[in-house]
Structures are given as C-alpha cells and as structure tokens.
Scaffold this motif. Structure first.
Motif, PDB file in Angstrom:
ATOM      1  N   THR A 149       0.635  -1.336  -0.211  1.00 59.55           N
ATOM      2  CA  THR A 149       0.115   0.162   0.123  1.00 59.55           C
ATOM      3  C   THR A 149       0.732   1.327   0.102  1.00 59.55           C
ATOM      4  O   THR A 149       0.601   2.353  -0.738  1.00 59.55           O
ATOM      5  N   VAL A 150       1.994   1.259   0.681  1.00 63.23           N
ATOM      6  CA  VAL A 150       2.673   2.299   0.903  1.00 63.23           C
ATOM      7  C   VAL A 150       3.549   2.650  -0.475  1.00 63.23           C
ATOM      8  O   VAL A 150       3.967   3.759  -0.997  1.00 63.23           O
ATOM      9  N   THR A 151       3.832   1.403  -1.095  1.00 56.34           N
ATOM     10  CA  THR A 151       4.549   1.606  -2.329  1.00 56.34           C
ATOM     11  C   THR A 151       3.660   2.195  -3.393  1.00 56.34           C
ATOM     12  O   THR A 151       4.047   3.023  -4.364  1.00 56.34           O
ATOM     13  N   ILE A 152       2.322   1.685  -3.381  1.00 62.62           N
ATOM     14  CA  ILE A 152       1.289   2.193  -4.380  1.00 62.62           C
ATOM     15  C   ILE A 152       1.219   3.755  -4.098  1.00 62.62           C
ATOM     16  O   ILE A 152       1.071   4.755  -5.071  1.00 62.62           O
ATOM     17  N   GLY A 153       0.750   4.158  -2.836  1.00 65.09           N
ATOM     18  CA  GLY A 153       0.832   5.578  -2.592  1.00 65.09           C
ATOM     19  C   GLY A 153       2.096   6.398  -2.947  1.00 65.09           C
ATOM     20  O   GLY A 153       1.665   7.321  -3.330  1.00 65.09           O
ATOM     21  N   GLY A 154       3.304   5.573  -2.708  1.00 62.75           N
ATOM     22  CA  GLY A 154       4.330   6.527  -2.955  1.00 62.75           C
ATOM     23  C   GLY A 154       4.434   6.693  -4.487  1.00 62.75           C
ATOM     24  O   GLY A 154       5.019   7.989  -4.932  1.00 62.75           O
ATOM     25  N   LEU A 155       4.220   5.718  -5.197  1.00 59.74           N
ATOM     26  CA  LEU A 155       4.157   5.710  -6.639  1.00 59.74           C
ATOM     27  C   LEU A 155       3.195   6.998  -7.233  1.00 59.74           C
ATOM     28  O   LEU A 155       3.418   7.839  -7.974  1.00 59.74           O
TER      29      LEU A 155
END
Length: 398
Positions: A149-155
């Motif tokens: 989830t953090v990766t998706i949000g960060g991207l």
C-alpha cells in the motif's frame, strides 16, 4: 533623492529571472527521498540485542547504495534508471526511495503518460515480486500488505509531484522566454527611437553644411574672376576653393543620402536659441509657457545652440503631450566656459488625459542629443512637478 542620470550609452533592461534555484531545491528533495527510504530499511540493524546475519546486512545496505549510484545517472538515462532500480528492488527493499525519486523525475520531464505508467507499474511489480520470489520471499503477511500500500501511494505521489514540478518548470521557462522577447521588443523600440533621432541630427547637419558650402562655392566662383589681384594666383586659388567646396558638398550628400533619403533638397539653416521666441509663441497656443533666461544665448556656439533649441522643442512637446494645459516654466542659465543649464518644469496633472502616442520616446531623443553634446540629462517627478534638467558644455569663445 535626485532622479537618475540617463546617458546616451544606452538603456539596459533587466534580464528575466531564470528558474535555476528551483532545480537546486528539486535535487535536494530527490536525494532526501532516496536517503530516507534507504535509512528506513536500515532500522532493523539498529535493534539492540539482535545481530542480523551478514547476508541480511548486505541485502539491506548494498541495493540502497546501488540505488544512489543509479539515481545520479537519472538525467542521462531517465527511463533506464527506474527500470534498473526495479531490478534492485527484487534483491532488497532499500532502493524504494530512489525508485520513487526516479519516477518523479521521469514525470517531471514530461514523458508520455504511457511511459510513466509502464515504469511505475514495473516498480510496483518488482516490489510485489520481492515478496514472492526474492530473497525475502515469505508467506503473505499483513506487513506485506502495508508495504504494498505504501509503495502504491508513494508511486502515485511521485507521479503527481513530478508532473506538477514539470508543469511549473515549463511555465517558468515559457515566462522567461516571453519576458526575453518583450525585452527585445522594448530594446528594439528604444534603438529605433535613437536611430530616428540620429537621422534627424544627420539631416540637420546636412542642411547646415549644404547651405554653407553652397555659399562658399558661390563666392569662391566669383573670386575666380576677380581682376584686382594677381590674376593667375587669384584665379588658381579661387578655382581650388571652388573645386574643394563642391567636392566636399558632393561627398557629404553621398554619405548622408542613406540617412535622410534621396530626393530631398537642402533646407535653410536650422533654428537656434536666438529663434526661441517663435518656438515659445507656438507652444503658447497649447498651454501657458513662462521663460526665465539669464544666459546670453547669442554667444553660444551655433552647433550647441541648434542642439539646445531642439532639446527645448522636444521638452515642450513632451509637456504638452503628458500634461496638456498645465503651465510650463522654461529656465535658461549659464555662461561661456561653464555649462548651459536648461530646465523645463510642469505640474503633475493626474486628472488629465495625456497623449501617449509617443510612448515616452521624447526623453530618449533628448538623452541622445545631450549625450552627443557631452552633457547630462535628469528627468523625473520632484514633489508635485515633473522636471527635465539638461546640462551642456558651453565652450569659451576665447
């Protein structure tokens, strides 16, 4: 504070601002994101009482360092760098910050939406793959869900920030280009005004010299036929004067024809300050003009007197255009061996509707003439009045 002195050396306009400092801020933010992402995954190494295996240490430290090396090459290889960072993510999670920064840089460059989406998808796939097939492959846990989830949000944030930053940089570049174009147009307008004033001065020089040399040629021609002197000497001398005068007039016309245009004939001598009364009477048809003179202008050299006349004429015209109907005070002072001081002053008229057709070029013309005469000009608002003060050298006749 006195108004600024304007000389004929030219008008320098400020250069438009460039967006250089913003690039420094953007680079600092890029490296900050990469370093924070790397340090985040190094926190397990700092837990007291736990000594992770060397392999784990290397898998946490080395991919992050490799991410820094790749991030430094993002300007040369904006697409290749995030792809290689995705490969490093399969080995260890610490390059995730560098990957976010590389995707943001790609979006800032204004690459196609498809390219940004494909690169971002590859980063996401690499992150997901590290959970399933990488060195950290484990059964799915809640921590994996949080990281994904953090990766998706960060991207998403990286793409948004990069796109906004690119849009801002594009706007600043376009604004700088527009400002530079405006500056060039303004500079061309001022250069045109100076060229027009110089052409006018050249025309006056042509008219005066043409008139004088015509008289010299005429009298020299008469002298060639005098018989009361030694005839041969007088005839030869007068013929030489006549020939040289005609040649001078022909050369002068040839040099200045391009400046004043062909097909024109010499005019009578140009007016000087001795003709100031007629100029003031003409100006009084439009507004009150008061003359206060303590200078013996008849003793002023003719060339300086012609320039001074044109300066007064332009100043009175400027007052009529920008302060119509307002009373004008014209002051002349000075003496031989010093300076001729010309002051034209009028009250400010904020409620008037001035004629702005000249676009302020009258003052440029005055500065051009004064500069050629070796003087200075000051102009600007002083209290409730607008003053134009000109100082010109007054050579000593002796």
């Amino acid at each position: 504070m006195p108004p600024p002195v304007h000389r004929v050396s030219g008008v320098t306009l400020p250069e438009p601002a460039e967006p250089g400092p913003r690039r420094t801020i953007g680079a600092a933010a890029t490296w900050a994101v990469a370093i924070v992402g790397w340090l985040y995954y190094l926190t397990p190494l700092l837990v007291p009482g736990r000594t992770p295996p060397l392999s784990i240490v290397l898998l946490l430290v080395l991919p992050g360092l490799g991410g820094f090396v790749l991030l430094a090459l993002r300007h040369r290889f904006p697409v290749v760098v995030p792809v290689l960072l995705g490969i490093l993510l399969l080995i260890g999670p610490s390059p995730v910050g560098a990957a976010f920064a590389a995707v943001a840089h790609l979006a800032r460059l204004g690459r196609s939406v498809l390219t940004v989406v494909l690169v971002g998808s590859w980063i996401l796939i690499a992150k997901l793959g590290s959970f399933l097939v990488g060195p950290y492959a484990q059964p799915w846990r809640n921590a994996h869900t949080v990281e994904l989830t953090v990766t998706i949000g960060g991207l998403m944030v990286a793409v948004l920030v990069g796109a906004l930053g690119g849009s801002r940089e594009t706007e600043l570049r376009e604004r700088a280009i527009a400002d530079r174009a405006l500056r060039q147009v303004e500079q061309a307008r001022l250069d045109g005004a100076r060229a027009a004033e110089r052409e006018r001065i050249a025309r006056e020089m042509h008219d005066v010299l043409a008139h004088r040399l015509s008289l010299v040629a005429m009298h020299a021609g008469a002298l060639a036929y005098r018989t009361d002197l030694d005839q041969q000497t007088a005839r030869d001398t007068a013929a030489l004067i006549q020939t040289n005068a005609k040649k001078s007039l022909a050369e002068l016309r040839e040099v200045l024809t391009d400046l004043r245009g062909a097909g024109t004939t010499p005019e009578p001598p140009q007016p000087t300050l001795t003709d100031l009364d007629s100029l003031i009477n003409e100006a009084r048809r439009h507004q009150p003009v008061e003359l206060r003179s303590s200078a013996e202008v008849a003793g002023l050299p003719e060339r300086s007197s012609r320039q001074a006349y044109r300066i007064v004429q332009e100043a009175l015209t400027n007052a009529r255009k920008h302060a119509p109907g307002a009373p004008v005070l014209l002051t002349l002072s000075g003496a031989a061996g010093g300076d001729l001081v010309i002051t034209v002053s009028n009250p400010l008229t904020p409620l008037a509707l001035p004629d702005r057709d000249g676009a302020g070029l009258g003052l440029v013309g005055i500065a051009e003439r004064v500069g050629l005469a070796g003087g200075t000009v000051r102009h600007g608002s002083v209290g409730e009045r607008f003053d134009v003060e000109v100082r010109m050298p007054w050579p000593d006749a002796s």
